[in-house]
Design a protein around this motif. Structure first.
Motif, PDB file in Angstrom:
ATOM      1  N   ALA A 126       4.068  14.753 -13.256  1.00 18.22           N
ATOM      2  CA  ALA A 126       3.186  15.161 -14.351  1.00 18.22           C
ATOM      3  C   ALA A 126       2.627  16.566 -14.114  1.00 18.22           C
ATOM      4  CB  ALA A 126       2.040  14.153 -14.493  1.00 18.22           C
ATOM      5  N   GLY A 127       2.219  16.843 -12.893  1.00 17.54           N
ATOM      6  CA  GLY A 127       1.620  18.143 -12.604  1.00 17.54           C
ATOM      7  C   GLY A 127       2.600  19.290 -12.642  1.00 17.54           C
ATOM      8  N   MET A 128       3.851  19.024 -12.245  1.00 14.48           N
ATOM      9  CA  MET A 128       4.838  20.103 -12.175  1.00 14.48           C
ATOM     10  C   MET A 128       5.607  20.313 -13.478  1.00 14.48           C
ATOM     11  SD  MET A 128       4.479  21.297  -9.101  1.00 14.48           S
ATOM     12  CE  MET A 128       2.744  20.916  -9.362  1.00 14.48           C
ATOM     13  N   LEU A 129       5.883  19.244 -14.190  1.00 10.26           N
ATOM     14  CA  LEU A 129       6.750  19.349 -15.362  1.00 10.26           C
ATOM     15  C   LEU A 129       5.996  19.473 -16.679  1.00 10.26           C
ATOM     16  CD1 LEU A 129       9.602  16.814 -14.481  1.00 10.26           C
ATOM     17  CD2 LEU A 129       9.390  19.244 -13.916  1.00 10.26           C
ATOM     18  N   VAL A 130       4.737  19.046 -16.711  1.00 13.37           N
ATOM     19  CA  VAL A 130       3.959  19.163 -17.949  1.00 13.37           C
ATOM     20  C   VAL A 130       3.243  20.520 -17.953  1.00 13.37           C
ATOM     21  CG1 VAL A 130       2.095  18.199 -19.333  1.00 13.37           C
ATOM     22  CG2 VAL A 130       3.626  16.674 -18.066  1.00 13.37           C
ATOM     23  N   PRO A 131       3.551  21.398 -18.894  1.00  9.72           N
ATOM     24  CA  PRO A 131       2.922  22.725 -18.921  1.00  9.72           C
ATOM     25  C   PRO A 131       1.412  22.652 -19.113  1.00  9.72           C
ATOM     26  CG  PRO A 131       4.863  22.650 -20.345  1.00  9.72           C
ATOM     27  CD  PRO A 131       4.559  21.233 -19.945  1.00  9.72           C
ATOM     28  N   LEU A 178       0.825  -1.199   0.000  1.00 10.34           N
ATOM     29  CA  LEU A 178       0.000   0.000   0.000  1.00 10.34           C
ATOM     30  C   LEU A 178       0.863   1.253   0.000  1.00 10.34           C
ATOM     31  CD1 LEU A 178      -3.065  -0.448   2.396  1.00 10.34           C
ATOM     32  CD2 LEU A 178      -3.093   0.158  -0.029  1.00 10.34           C
ATOM     33  N   PHE A 179       1.845   1.294   0.899  1.00  8.81           N
ATOM     34  CA  PHE A 179       2.696   2.477   0.998  1.00  8.81           C
ATOM     35  C   PHE A 179       3.520   2.688  -0.263  1.00  8.81           C
ATOM     36  CE2 PHE A 179       6.905   4.251   1.965  1.00  8.81           C
ATOM     37  CZ  PHE A 179       6.526   5.520   2.378  1.00  8.81           C
ATOM     38  N   HIS A 180       4.162   1.637  -0.748  1.00 10.16           N
ATOM     39  CA  HIS A 180       5.057   1.795  -1.889  1.00 10.16           C
ATOM     40  C   HIS A 180       4.291   2.133  -3.176  1.00 10.16           C
ATOM     41  CE1 HIS A 180       7.966  -0.216   0.801  1.00 10.16           C
ATOM     42  NE2 HIS A 180       8.864   0.427   0.076  1.00 10.16           N
ATOM     43  N   LEU A 181       3.183   1.459  -3.422  1.00 12.70           N
ATOM     44  CA  LEU A 181       2.391   1.791  -4.606  1.00 12.70           C
ATOM     45  C   LEU A 181       1.823   3.196  -4.497  1.00 12.70           C
ATOM     46  CD1 LEU A 181       0.460  -1.551  -5.279  1.00 12.70           C
ATOM     47  CD2 LEU A 181       2.322  -0.565  -6.633  1.00 12.70           C
ATOM     48  N   GLY A 182       1.338   3.548  -3.308  1.00 13.26           N
ATOM     49  CA  GLY A 182       0.786   4.879  -3.109  1.00 13.26           C
ATOM     50  C   GLY A 182       1.810   5.969  -3.335  1.00 13.26           C
ATOM     51  N   ILE A 183       3.003   5.811  -2.767  1.00 11.32           N
ATOM     52  CA  ILE A 183       4.024   6.853  -2.886  1.00 11.32           C
ATOM     53  C   ILE A 183       4.546   6.946  -4.316  1.00 11.32           C
ATOM     54  CG2 ILE A 183       6.124   5.532  -2.409  1.00 11.32           C
ATOM     55  CD1 ILE A 183       5.176   8.872  -0.775  1.00 11.32           C
ATOM     56  N   ILE A 184       4.561   5.828  -5.036  1.00 10.02           N
ATOM     57  CA  ILE A 184       4.981   5.863  -6.439  1.00 10.02           C
ATOM     58  C   ILE A 184       3.987   6.663  -7.272  1.00 10.02           C
ATOM     59  CG2 ILE A 184       5.241   4.454  -8.524  1.00 10.02           C
ATOM     60  CD1 ILE A 184       6.507   2.297  -6.763  1.00 10.02           C
ATOM     61  N   PHE A 185       2.686   6.412  -7.067  1.00 11.82           N
ATOM     62  CA  PHE A 185       1.665   7.159  -7.808  1.00 11.82           C
ATOM     63  C   PHE A 185       1.663   8.632  -7.416  1.00 11.82           C
ATOM     64  CE2 PHE A 185      -0.570   2.907  -8.264  1.00 11.82           C
ATOM     65  CZ  PHE A 185      -0.277   2.810  -9.625  1.00 11.82           C
ATOM     66  N   VAL A 186       1.910   8.919  -6.144  1.00 12.42           N
ATOM     67  CA  VAL A 186       2.005  10.320  -5.702  1.00 12.42           C
ATOM     68  C   VAL A 186       3.166  11.014  -6.408  1.00 12.42           C
ATOM     69  CG1 VAL A 186       2.600  11.799  -3.745  1.00 12.42           C
ATOM     70  CG2 VAL A 186       0.888  10.010  -3.474  1.00 12.42           C
ATOM     71  N   PHE A 187       4.297  10.329  -6.469  1.00 14.06           N
ATOM     72  CA  PHE A 187       5.479  10.909  -7.128  1.00 14.06           C
ATOM     73  C   PHE A 187       5.223  11.154  -8.616  1.00 14.06           C
ATOM     74  CE2 PHE A 187       9.398  10.203  -9.570  1.00 14.06           C
ATOM     75  CZ  PHE A 187      10.161  11.259  -9.095  1.00 14.06           C
ATOM     76  N   LEU A 188       4.627  10.167  -9.290  1.00 12.66           N
ATOM     77  CA  LEU A 188       4.352  10.325 -10.721  1.00 12.66           C
ATOM     78  C   LEU A 188       3.350  11.452 -10.959  1.00 12.66           C
ATOM     79  CD1 LEU A 188       4.127   6.592 -11.862  1.00 12.66           C
ATOM     80  CD2 LEU A 188       6.025   8.187 -12.180  1.00 12.66           C
ATOM     81  N   GLY A 189       2.376  11.583 -10.049  1.00  5.06           N
ATOM     82  CA  GLY A 189       1.423  12.678 -10.168  1.00  5.06           C
ATOM     83  C   GLY A 189       2.090  14.031 -10.009  1.00  5.06           C
ATOM     84  N   HIS A 190       3.035  14.125  -9.084  1.00  2.00           N
ATOM     85  CA  HIS A 190       3.774  15.383  -8.911  1.00  2.00           C
ATOM     86  C   HIS A 190       4.604  15.699 -10.147  1.00  2.00           C
ATOM     87  CE1 HIS A 190       2.568  15.214  -4.741  1.00  2.00           C
ATOM     88  NE2 HIS A 190       3.243  16.319  -4.464  1.00  2.00           N
TER      89      HIS A 190
END
Length: 263
Positions: free
Chosen positions: A67-72, A53-65
């Motif tokens: 995408a949200g920060m680097l994709v204009p 739960l923790f590892h999958l959750g933190i991976i998706f959180v990281f990927l979301g960050h």
């Protein structure tokens, strides 16, 4: 302006420098310590659900960050993703990932501080790591709830401020002024994350930068108790082995050495 320069220019580059230098130093001096120090043999029931739960959750959180920060913002709009649709997807997906991360982390914390054998192996570095990990996670969830869920309609558009600021730092043309009007909750979340990155090489979190490519095909790990590697009183004097890899001798085979296994 000096405070803005320190917080939104100096701190990001200092954090990145500490991360890179720390990783290089750790790799050159402590490759055997480059591990999360598995405690599966101490307790399995809670670990079985909390760790995924923790590892999958933190991976998706990281990927979301990422995408949200680097994709204009202009790029997502160009491919037909409206602001409303993007906001809905980000809040829904990010919320699910955040809940997974927090529930998994609570399970891991409970397991570590309630299971005595794991608690006895917990170091000061582990405690510091957990504190520095919990703070940005809680601040991030708090910022999301305050600004994106219960805040103004449509939420706060961080892709017009935080996203361009991060890209300006990466491109070595920092624009600290972009962070001036960012809500305090987001600012604290970012500061806590940068501090975590700076200390990451000195904790067990260092294992996140190593891709476990060979993990599915690795050989089994054999665990032996430390007393199993000593001679009995009838076979000779008891020997205390130091930490690391040691030869294991069985009482019935005291005269024959067997291959080295984990002590």
């Amino acid at each position: 302006m000096s405070a803005d320069m320190l917080m939104w220019v100096g701190l990001p580059y200092a954090s990145f420098a500490a991360l890179v230098v720390g990783l290089i130093w750790r790799w050159r001096t402590d490759q055997f310590g480059w591990t999360s120090r598995s405690s599966q043999w101490n307790e399995r029931a809670i670990l079985r659900w909390s760790s995924p739960l923790f590892h999958l959750g933190i991976i998706f959180v990281f990927l979301g960050h990422v995408a949200g920060m680097l994709v204009p913002k202009g790029l997502t709009e160009a491919v037909g993703v409206s602001e409303h649709l993007y906001h809905l997807g980000a809040v829904t997906g990010g919320g699910i990932a955040g809940v997974m991360t927090i529930v998994g982390l609570i399970g891991l914390l409970y397991r570590r501080f309630v299971t005595r054998s794991i608690l006895l192996r917990t170091t000061t570095s582990d405690i510091v790591m957990y504190v520095l990990l919990i703070i940005p996670i809680v601040l991030g969830m708090g910022a999301t709830l305050m600004n994106q869920v219960f805040g103004q309609p449509g939420g706060y558009d961080y892709r017009e401020t935080i996203g361009p600021w991060i890209r300006s730092v990466i491109l070595l043309h920092p624009q600290p002024g972009l962070m001036a009007e960012v809500p305090l909750s987001f600012q604290l979340h970012i500061i806590a994350a940068m501090i975590l990155f700076a200390v990451l090489p000195w904790t067990r979190l260092v294992h996140i930068v190593s891709a476990p490519v060979a993990y599915p095909t690795r050989p089994d790990i054999i665990y032996r108790s430390r007393t199993a590697g000593t001679l009995s009183a009838t076979d000779g004097p008891r020997r205390d082995y130091s930490r690391g890899w040691q030869p294991v001798r069985h009482q019935s085979e005291a005269s024959e050495d067997v291959p080295y296994v984990g002590a």
